[in-house]
Scaffold this active site. Structure first.
Site, PDB file in Angstrom:
ATOM      1  N   GLU A 183      38.021  11.729 -47.151  1.00  0.00           N
ATOM      2  CA  GLU A 183      38.115  11.215 -45.783  1.00  0.00           C
ATOM      3  C   GLU A 183      39.518  11.322 -45.224  1.00  0.00           C
ATOM      4  OE1 GLU A 183      36.432   9.791 -48.087  1.00  0.00           O
ATOM      5  OE2 GLU A 183      34.409   9.700 -47.276  1.00  0.00           O
TER       6      GLU A 183
ATOM      7  N   HIS B  58      28.907  -1.087 -48.404  1.00  0.00           N
ATOM      8  CA  HIS B  58      28.262  -0.228 -47.428  1.00  0.00           C
ATOM      9  C   HIS B  58      27.794  -0.999 -46.219  1.00  0.00           C
ATOM     10  CE1 HIS B  58      28.256   2.197 -51.048  1.00  0.00           C
ATOM     11  NE2 HIS B  58      28.054   3.250 -50.293  1.00  0.00           N
TER      12      HIS B  58
END
Lengths: 410, 393
Positions: free
Chosen positions: A146, A215
């Protein structure tokens, strides 16, 4: 009016409420792109006063013929303020895909990068079919890094490309925080205006169905302090497509927050090209007694609570704030001046969340108009547990909203 | 140093009268562009690729330009040192003296369409890209006329029209940005390359390897230049890197180790790297260089290395001295001319400093400018699509 915006400086560049002159149509100017003509449909106030115009560089045209009924929005459309009777029905992720595809068609500088966005079609199918249509160079499957691919998107944006960077889950973008904060947000300023960073960083976040703590993060509260970025949260297929398109066209870096549980919402959206203002809040349900400010998934919890409240005789005004940075204090302020009571319902954590900033902003700017303290319902300050019942208790439920309204309206 | 000359010798006998008409510093030979070939002192070491030849094609004009530019950069950094001590420059100030050969050598091999992005030690790279001395000093002193209008500071010099993308404070964060620049060049089919510069300290950052992987996977025209000055702030390379052969750490990416104090070797390596990157994707260049100052002005630079080491390098490897010897031995300029040139440069730098000192500071309204870009006049509509809500400014 502009002083009430958060930070006097934001007003100078982003004051959307100063020049509301529908007679002055100015086509978008983009020096780096070739001129293309595209028809925009303008909806008049009663559905019949429609104008169409083609955008060519810098020429304001008012002489094009009116096309009645191009937008068949009836003036008395009830319930959902965003549905129209003609148009086509689709799910929220399809609306995002449509918006993305239209922008990629319109501007060859737009590209998408993220994990599994290409051949796989996107983990939530937002980029499905785009790789086949536009090729591997415009829809890029990145490795799992990322920090690097967010940085690459920002570097590419410095030269004029317009990448749409997808975080498979917003929580993963914490790994790219340095790039987002220091490079994305600050480069325009520290270079004295030499570079613009027209990126869109998007991805699903929020509490899902038992996805676990890592998450289920809500990153809007972490990013809200970064100077130089804009944040928006979509909640319906209509505003998802509109915000996606506006974000891509914006010269500023925009973070678009989607919600994992809202991807399958179905709605009918107009056929013609439209965008939603990035800095504007959406009036979901006008009312008189209390202003309820919310965004993303909590909008639906609020609307559910609103049904109960209406039965009990209350008339809540529900506003989906949509723009998380900067806040649309114009719309919010008008509402507070009308109802004098504010309830904020959000999915962020209590500490340092969007609600906390919004409470401060409202208190600072509209203190005289408040009959009761601003109340803020947020998620609990805990990592989201896995067990279903516990997870339910982490977020705000409609029953709690009803209780809060009753309490505020005493 | 093995020297071979092709043609320049004969020119010294030509047209002595003309010399008198030009300014005393410019001899007719100094604008001679006929090629000279010079061998680099140190051979290149390569990893997964062929080394470029040690014979560098250059010309008198170029070598003289090297001297002038490096002297200017050296003077600028020393002036910055005094300004910092006089508290006219605040915060962080990272000086590049000792490493000038890198900036000038690279410029000689590339065009302004090729992009350069570097870390916070960016003053000389900015000058190399065509930045003006007065802009640099104004920015260092936080004035409105600075290259970033006073808002960036020492670590944030940028020059968009020369494809110089800065100037970054966070160690290693410019590496993914640089690969993004290379990606854009490939996307737009520019036939240009990006030189992403970082130091031996940043070579241990994860994002370097992440970006390198993507660059190699997608065949991006990215050249990663590791300016190995052997110290990551206070930590020597042998204490921070298990494998200090930075040009080999790309593993599957070819690498080249270059004597970074030799401007001609740097030029040769950059030329080679550009050709390589345009055809084959990324390549790593490790430039063996040295900085005389400490990491920044707040670091004396002597707690982790000896003064003998610093003066040793200055005597043996100084880039400006090396070029001076070259100029003298090839008879491109005399000792006196070079000294006069240095005096002229010193005056140029002093004038720039004086001019920068006179420049105004930014006014307070500038605090909020350039936060966002004014968006185009697009119209947008309210949620119920019933009326025009606003024209975006």
């Amino acid at each position: 009016m502009s002083a009430i915006l958060q930070g006097a400086g934001a007003a100078t560049a982003l004051s959307p409420f100063n020049s509301i002159d529908s007679n002055k149509l100015v086509a978008p100017s983009r020096s780096s792109l070739s001129v293309r003509s595209k028809r925009y449909i303008v909806a008049g106030s009663d559905g019949t006063n429609n104008k169409t115009f083609a955008s060519s560089s810098l020429i304001a045209r008012r002489s094009d013929p009116l096309i009645p009924n191009a937008v068949a929005t009836k003036a008395d459309t009830a319930a959902s303020s965003t549905s129209s009777k003609s148009g086509h029905e689709l799910l929220l992720f399809e609306a995002l895909q449509e918006g993305l595809e239209e922008e990629m068609d319109r501007d060859p500088h737009v590209c998408v990068m993220g994990e599994d966005v290409g051949h796989y079609g996107g983990s939530y199918k937002v980029t499905k079919g785009l790789a086949d249509k536009f090729g591997d160079l415009r829809v890029l499957d990145t490795p799992i890094c990322e920090n690097a691919f967010t940085g690459m998107g920002i570097g590419a944006a410095m030269t004029g490309l317009r990448p749409v960077i997808e975080g498979m889950n917003m929580g993963f973008l914490l790994l790219a925080f340095n790039q987002i904060s220091n490079n994305c947000g600050m480069l325009h300023y520290t270079s004295g205006g030499q570079f613009t960073i027209p990126v869109v960083i998007r991805g699903p976040g929020g509490v899902g169905r038992q996805l676990g703590a890592e998450h289920s993060q809500r990153l809007e509260s972490y990013f809200q302090s970064i100077p130089g970025i804009q944040m928006v949260a979509c909640s319906t297929p209509y505003n998802a497509k509109g915000l996606m398109k506006a974000a891509i066209r914006s010269e500023n870096p925009v973070i678009l927050f989607e919600h994992v549980l809202l991807y399958n919402l179905k709605e009918s959206i107009p056929d013609e090209d439209y965008i939603c203002n990035l800095e504007e809040a959406e009036m979901v349900r006008p009312g008189e007694h209390i202003t309820i400010l919310t965004y993303s998934r909590m909008r639906y919890h609020v609307m559910q609570a609103a049904k109960t409240l209406v039965n009990k005789g209350y008339d809540p005004e529900v506003i989906d704030i949509r723009s998380l940075k900067p806040f649309d204090l114009h719309t919010i302020g008008n509402s507070v001046k009308k109802t004098h009571r504010v309830l904020i319902v959000e999915e962020c954590m209590r500490t340092g969340g969007i609600g906390a900033s919004l409470t401060a902003a409202i208190n600072e700017n509209f203190h005289d108009y408040l009959d009761a303290p601003v109340m803020c319902l947020s998620s609990q300050d805990v990592p989201t547990p896995y067990a279903g019942t516990l997870e339910e208790w982490t977020v705000v439920q409609p029953a709690q909203i009803v209780t809060a309204v009753e309490q505020l309206c005493q | 140093m093995a020297l071979s000359r092709l043609s320049s010798r004969s020119n010294t006998f030509l047209k002595p009268a003309i010399t008198a008409l030009h300014s005393p510093i410019r001899r007719h030979v100094s604008t001679d562009t006929s090629p000279i070939t010079i061998e680099t002192a140190v051979p290149f070491t390569s990893h997964l690729c062929e080394s470029p030849s040690r014979s560098v094609e250059t010309s008198s004009e170029e070598i003289l330009a090297f001297f002038r530019d490096m002297a200017r950069m050296r003077r600028m950094e020393i002036a910055a040192d005094s300004l910092y001590k006089a508290k006219l420059i605040r915060g962080f100030c990272h000086l590049y003296d000792g490493q000038e050969a890198l900036a000038v050598g690279m410029e000689a091999a590339i065009t302004k369409k090729d992009a350069i992005i570097t870390s916070y030690r960016d003053h000389c790279t900015f000058i190399g890209r065509g930045g003006k001395l007065v802009d640099a000093f104004s920015e260092l002193m936080g004035r409105k006329t600075g290259c970033s209008h006073g808002k960036g500071g020492s670590m944030h010099f940028y020059k968009k029209d020369a494809s110089f993308y800065g100037g970054h404070g966070i160690v290693g964060a410019q590496i993914p940005l640089g690969c993004g620049l290379a990606f854009a060049q490939k996307y737009n089919k520019d036939e240009a390359v990006t030189f992403t510069m970082y130091g031996d300290g940043a070579a241990n950052q994860g994002q370097l390897f992440e970006a390198l992987n993507i660059a190699a996977l997608w065949d991006l025209p990215a050249i990663l230049v590791c300016e190995n000055n052997h110290y990551g702030m206070g930590t020597a390379t042998w204490r921070s890197a298990k494998s200090p052969a930075y040009f080999k750490r790309g593993d599957y990416v070819p690498g080249l180790k270059v004597d970074g104090m030799d401007a001609l070797a740097v030029k040769q390596a950059c030329k080679f790297a550009k050709e390589h990157a345009l055809k084959n994707g990324p390549i790593i260049l490790e430039m063996d260089t040295y900085r005389y100052h400490g990491h920044s002005m707040s670091d004396p630079g002597s707690t982790y290395r000896t003064r003998d080491e610093i003066s040793g390098v200055r005597q043996v490897r100084d880039p400006i001295e090396r070029v001076r010897k070259l100029l003298l031995s090839h008879d491109i300029a005399t000792e006196k001319e070079l000294k006069d040139m240095e005096k002229e440069i010193r005056k140029e730098v002093d004038d720039a400093v004086a001019q920068a000192k006179e420049s105004p500071v930014p006014d307070s309204s500038e605090l909020f400018t350039n936060m966002y870009v004014k968006d185009c006049g697009v119209e947008s509509f309210g949620a119920d699509r019933k009326d025009l809500k606003v024209t975006l400014p």
